[in-house]
Write an enzyme that holds these catalytic residues in place. Structure first.
Site, PDB file in Angstrom:
ATOM      1  CB  ILE A  20       0.750 -11.582   5.073  1.00  0.00           C
ATOM      2  CG1 ILE A  20       0.937 -10.165   4.531  1.00  0.00           C
ATOM      3  CG2 ILE A  20      -0.643 -11.807   5.633  1.00  0.00           C
ATOM      4  CD1 ILE A  20       0.608  -9.073   5.495  1.00  0.00           C
ATOM      5  CD  GLU A 142       9.138 -12.834   5.571  1.00  0.00           C
ATOM      6  OE1 GLU A 142       8.643 -12.389   6.633  1.00  0.00           O
ATOM      7  OE2 GLU A 142       9.022 -12.260   4.483  1.00  0.00           O
ATOM      8  CE  LYS A 188      -1.438 -23.575 -18.441  1.00  0.00           C
ATOM      9  NZ  LYS A 188      -1.599 -24.917 -19.047  1.00  0.00           N
ATOM     10  N   PRO A 191       5.127 -23.408 -12.722  1.00  0.00           N
ATOM     11  CG  PRO A 191       4.435 -21.189 -13.111  1.00  0.00           C
ATOM     12  CD  PRO A 191       3.991 -22.619 -13.253  1.00  0.00           C
ATOM     13  CE  LYS A 224      -0.787 -30.629 -12.872  1.00  0.00           C
ATOM     14  NZ  LYS A 224      -1.473 -29.846 -13.903  1.00  0.00           N
ATOM     15  CB  CYS A 384       8.096  12.085  12.843  1.00  0.00           C
ATOM     16  SG  CYS A 384       9.829  12.108  13.346  1.00  0.00           S
ATOM     17  CG  HIS A 511       7.579   7.464  13.822  1.00  0.00           C
ATOM     18  ND1 HIS A 511       7.226   7.747  12.525  1.00  0.00           N
ATOM     19  CD2 HIS A 511       8.781   8.055  14.019  1.00  0.00           C
ATOM     20  CE1 HIS A 511       8.174   8.476  11.959  1.00  0.00           C
ATOM     21  NE2 HIS A 511       9.125   8.683  12.840  1.00  0.00           N
ATOM     22  CD  GLU A 513       4.148   5.913  12.489  1.00  0.00           C
ATOM     23  OE1 GLU A 513       3.734   6.616  13.433  1.00  0.00           O
ATOM     24  OE2 GLU A 513       5.078   6.281  11.740  1.00  0.00           O
TER      25      GLU A 513
HETATM   26  N1  GLN Z   1      13.482  14.637   9.113  1.00  0.00           N
HETATM   27  C1  GLN Z   1      12.988  14.885  10.431  1.00  0.00           C
HETATM   28  C2  GLN Z   1      14.043  14.641  11.493  1.00  0.00           C
HETATM   29  O1  GLN Z   1      15.034  14.024  11.226  1.00  0.00           O
HETATM   30  C3  GLN Z   1      11.771  14.022  10.717  1.00  0.00           C
HETATM   31  C4  GLN Z   1      12.023  12.549  10.591  1.00  0.00           C
HETATM   32  C5  GLN Z   1      10.762  11.720  10.525  1.00  0.00           C
HETATM   33  O2  GLN Z   1       9.701  12.214  10.120  1.00  0.00           O
HETATM   34  N2  GLN Z   1      10.849  10.453  10.854  1.00  0.00           N
HETATM   35  O3  GLN Z   1      13.898  15.070  12.613  1.00  0.00           O
END
Ligand code: GLN
Length: 541
Positions: A20, A142, A188, A191, A224, A384, A511, A513
């Protein structure tokens, strides 16, 4: 301007949030108009985190170019909106692999291969590599792990050498922990002092110290630490616990961290107090503060660890904030879901995400959840493996294939609606057995997803899976109401299914996300949350 290098290390304990902090530094420099990249070095020996158990290491994040990486890269992308690549994630395993390959090729001309200089040279090369492909004003590196770990010693030696070679073009930032002892009623700093000593013993004098603390530290403590650790007082800042990680960059900026970095690096641009690049960030923080009403979302998955679905959690929370709500996320273990208790477990939720995953364990619970939400018209987002379970459920309960399954679960069943496709093998990147990274997807006009994406017809999303929707069943699905509304144009693979007659029942093979960021929440999560908010209103009435 020469590329400047920022090294971020951590001391005292792990889990201080170096990721972060690194992402925040990236954000602050970017907000001042600089071009930045952030990379993560992980001292473990796995070649990449792809094989790591999510219980141990949290989510595996996937870059657009198909690298399985540490979840910190997710923070980097969410904070900066800059896509990372395979060069942004390097493990000790990859360093050794590269050195050993060179040795086998005879590149070292008979020399004895040693940690110093061969491994350290390879680390140095990787640190400098990003800036050889394109220009960056700042490369932030990092280093995973904690100072004093045997594993991270070669990284420290590489940093020591680079700082020596680069002079003012490199800066070392060390993140430590200042505990508060209730019994003594005191903070403290010992550390931290020990941790800095350890760093100094490796030849690295930190330029900047960031003190992680659960409570506010008074000036005298910062002074300090500064005087005991040979660090200028303006270069010691504190990172107090914040209500949200997204407040960390502005908290760092208020204490002048970015100015301290620029000054230490002799940056040619005048450090300026006002940072116009943070306007939209502040706007987001404002929305976050205003979002008080909860929207309850159930995450049906099997990895009972917050970090295992990190990007999904962040994507939901961000989309909720932009809808004026606070996402309350409830983990629901799919292994515990049965037909008898599914109603009780899911009823209080405004929407359900059926999460990704690997292997057989817990999948029947996902199928039961998919059936329940479909029959009860609850907004449902299958991601997925989640999408695959929606597809299997539909085959079993609507198409009438009681034995429908996926080859991953049971290769022997006759009706594998999720199969290992020939086309999929052809487009899988060389070497791997998984479809990884970004692939194009054509959206069907008029579908809910087409609308959600703002009427785009061609999108690109990241994948990480082995199995695919079996096209042999496509017509039957469509005839019975589950539409294939997103198709990979190169290999004719089904990437999105949707039941248009339901309020929001969508599954994506990819995905989404991984591409949701603070300033650009993902359109599918936005659309899903909107449907959940509506459902929430109904639940209240
Ligand atoms: N296990 C499933 C596949 O390989 C889905 C993988 C996942 O959800 N990323 O297709």
């Amino acid at each position: 301007m020469d590329t400047k290098y920022i090294f971020v290390t951590g001391g005292v304990v792990s889990s201080l949030g170096k990721g972060i902090i690194s992402a925040s530094i990236g954000k602050l420099l970017q907000a001042r108009g600089y071009k930045v990249t952030i990379q993560k070095f992980d001292p473990y020996i796995n070649i990449d985190p792809g094989t790591l158990n999510p219980y141990e290491h949290g989510e595996c994040y996937v870059t657009a170019d198909g690298m399985e990486t540490d979840l910190d890269l997710g923070h980097y992308e969410r904070f900066t909106d800059i896509q990372t690549t395979r060069n942004n994630s390097v493990t000790t395993g990859r360093i050794y692999q590269a050195v050993i390959e060179k040795e086998r090729r005879g590149d070292y001309l008979g020399k004895t291969i040693q940690v110093v200089p061969h491994i350290t040279d390879e680390i140095k090369r990787r640190i400098k590599e990003n800036a050889t492909h394109e220009h960056f004003d700042f490369v932030i590196s990092e280093i995973g792990g904690t100072i004093g770990d045997i594993e991270s010693a070669p990284f420290m030696e590489a940093i020591r050498q680079l700082r020596w070679e680069m002079g003012r073009n490199a800066v070392s930032i060390h993140l430590t922990y200042v505990p508060y002892l209730h019994a003594a009623g005191e903070f403290k700093t010992k550390p931290t002092q020990h941790s800095v000593k350890e760093l100094q013993s490796m030849g690295i004098q930190p330029d900047i110290l960031i003190l992680r603390t659960e409570h506010h530290l008074e000036e005298n403590i910062l002074h300090k630490v500064a005087s005991f650790c040979n660090v200028e007082p303006e270069c010691v800042v504190q990172s107090e616990d914040m209500p949200s990680i997204y407040e960390v960059p502005v908290n760092m900026q208020r204490q002048g961290l970015d100015i301290a970095i620029l000054r230490k690096l002799g940056s040619p641009l005048q450090p300026d107090e006002s940072v116009p690049g943070l306007v939209s960030w502040y706007h987001f923080l404002h929305l976050q503060q205003e979002a008080k009403e909860d929207v309850h979302i159930g995450l049906v998955g099997k990895y009972d660890l917050q970090d295992a679905y990190k990007s999904i959690r962040e994507s939901l929370s961000l989309a909720a904030i932009y809808s004026g709500r606070k996402a309350k996320l409830h983990f629901i273990n799919s292994e515990d879901i049965t037909s008898d208790n599914v109603a009780e477990k899911l009823d209080g939720m405004a929407g359900i995400v059926i999460c990704p995953g690997f292997g057989q364990r817990g999948i029947e619970g996902k199928i039961i959840a998919a059936e329940y939400t479909r029959n009860n018209d609850k907004p449902t987002f299958g991601i997925c493996l989640g999408m695959q379970m929606m597809v299997i459920e539909f085959a079993r309960n609507v198409l009438g294939y009681k034995d429908a399954n996926s080859v991953e679960m049971n290769p022997a069943t006759p009706h594998n609606v999720i199969d290992l496709m020939e086309e999929q093998k052809n487009i899988t990147q060389k070497g791997g057995t998984m479809r990884l990274g970004a692939y194009e997807c054509k959206l069907q006009k008029g579908s809910r997803v087409y609308e959600a994406y703002g009427e785009e017809t061609l999108i690109k999303e990241r994948h990480r899976h082995r199995y695919e929707f079996n096209n042999a069943y496509k017509e039957e699905y469509e005839a019975k109401g589950m539409k294939c509304v997103g198709i990979n144009p190169d290999a004719d693979l089904v990437e999105i299914v949707e039941i248009p007659e339901k309020r929001w029942y969508i599954g994506t093979q990819f995905h989404p996300e991984y591409c949701s960021t603070v300033l650009h929440p993902h359109p599918l999560f936005m659309s899903f949350i909107k449907a959940c908010v509506k459902k929430n209103e109904e639940l209240k009435n």
